[in-house]
Design an enzyme around this catalytic site. Structure first.
Site, PDB file in Angstrom:
ATOM      1  N   ASP A   1      -6.227  59.498   8.542  1.00  0.00           N
ATOM      2  CA  ASP A   1      -6.243  60.954   8.532  1.00  0.00           C
ATOM      3  C   ASP A   1      -4.834  61.404   8.127  1.00  0.00           C
ATOM      4  O   ASP A   1      -3.889  60.602   8.141  1.00  0.00           O
ATOM      5  CB  ASP A   1      -6.613  61.465   9.930  1.00  0.00           C
ATOM      6  CG  ASP A   1      -6.469  62.961  10.053  1.00  0.00           C
ATOM      7  OD1 ASP A   1      -7.017  63.687   9.210  1.00  0.00           O
ATOM      8  OD2 ASP A   1      -5.787  63.411  11.003  1.00  0.00           O
TER       9      ASP A   1
ATOM     10  N   ASP B   1      -3.145  65.262   8.545  1.00  0.00           N
ATOM     11  CA  ASP B   1      -2.517  66.189   9.483  1.00  0.00           C
ATOM     12  C   ASP B   1      -2.752  65.731  10.922  1.00  0.00           C
ATOM     13  O   ASP B   1      -3.888  65.546  11.350  1.00  0.00           O
ATOM     14  CB  ASP B   1      -3.089  67.602   9.305  1.00  0.00           C
ATOM     15  CG  ASP B   1      -2.788  68.183   7.932  1.00  0.00           C
ATOM     16  OD1 ASP B   1      -1.601  68.223   7.567  1.00  0.00           O
ATOM     17  OD2 ASP B   1      -3.731  68.576   7.223  1.00  0.00           O
TER      18      ASP B   1
ATOM     19  N   ASP C   1      -6.503  61.182  14.782  1.00  0.00           N
ATOM     20  CA  ASP C   1      -5.988  61.768  16.021  1.00  0.00           C
ATOM     21  C   ASP C   1      -6.985  62.665  16.722  1.00  0.00           C
ATOM     22  O   ASP C   1      -6.739  63.092  17.849  1.00  0.00           O
ATOM     23  CB  ASP C   1      -4.727  62.586  15.721  1.00  0.00           C
ATOM     24  CG  ASP C   1      -5.037  63.846  14.923  1.00  0.00           C
ATOM     25  OD1 ASP C   1      -4.726  64.948  15.398  1.00  0.00           O
ATOM     26  OD2 ASP C   1      -5.604  63.727  13.822  1.00  0.00           O
TER      27      ASP C   1
END
Length: 216
Positions: free
Chosen positions: A11, A13, A170
């Site tokens: 991922d 951001d 995240d």
């Protein structure tokens, strides 16, 4: 010694890049355009991860505004581009982790819900564009995370079974995408992990620093 996972998909951001302040500023400038109050960055953090339209939708819903999103989005995208390179930074450990994985001949890719046009300038600005063999944005395919379609697409492109690749993210969006794709997932404790209990989640690893990844 070869690495366990021949393909690692990150991922962007909240996993590789701390861009929250810039995303929040773009969103707040958009709210101001429509005479709505700014919101704290901490609140914006809870909305990041499902793509820009969903981000704006949540902000305008929270402001109790029924303004048509189709009218809002062009202005938001202008602000998003203007704020893209204001203050993004790589999280500690990102470059050493990417270098270590590359040294072990691991193929690296990015799967983000960020609009694809915004990804390349950001990676170039941060000097990490050459690490990644493929980059998919939120509008690269008909489906985006939490669908597993983008992860399956990347794995297929490199001839790697989804069960043999690793997703690193995240948020619950990343987690659900990995589960849907049948792909092992590792999660970071920093970033924007709303909606996940990192102490009980079924993950290969939960790490405080990406430098832990090559040792899995």
């Amino acid at each position: 010694m070869s690495y366990l996972y021949p393909l690692v998909i990150f991922d962007l951001d909240g996993t590789l890049v701390d861009s929250a302040a810039d995303i929040a500023e773009a969103l707040n400038r958009t709210l101001e355009d429509w005479q709505l109050p700014r919101v704290p960055e901490a609140t914006v953090l809870t909305w990041i991860g499902d793509g820009v339209r969903r981000l704006v939708e949540q902000a305008f819903t929270a402001a109790r505004s029924d303004i048509d999103l189709d009218r809002v989005m062009p202005g938001f995208m202008r602000h998003y581009e203007a704020c893209l390179l204001r203050s993004p930074r790589l999280y500690d450990g990102v470059v050493p982790a990417l270098e270590a994985l590359r040294a072990r001949n691991v193929t690296l890719a990015i799967c983000t819900n960020k609009p694809s046009a915004m990804v390349a300038p950001l990676l170039a600005h941060l000097g990490v564009q050459d690490f990644f063999a493929m980059v998919l944005g939120g509008d690269s395919l008909p489906e985006r995370k939490p669908s597993g379609v983008p992860l399956r697409h990347i794995a297929a492109a490199f001839g790697v079974a989804t069960t043999a690749a690793l997703m690193v993210g995240d948020s619950i969006t990343d987690y659900r995408a990995a589960v849907d794709a049948g792909m092992p997932v590792a999660l970071v404790r920093y970033g924007y992990p709303r909606g996940l209990d990192l102490d009980t989640v079924d993950a290969v690893a939960v790490v405080d620093d990406l430098r832990s990844l090559p040792g899995l």
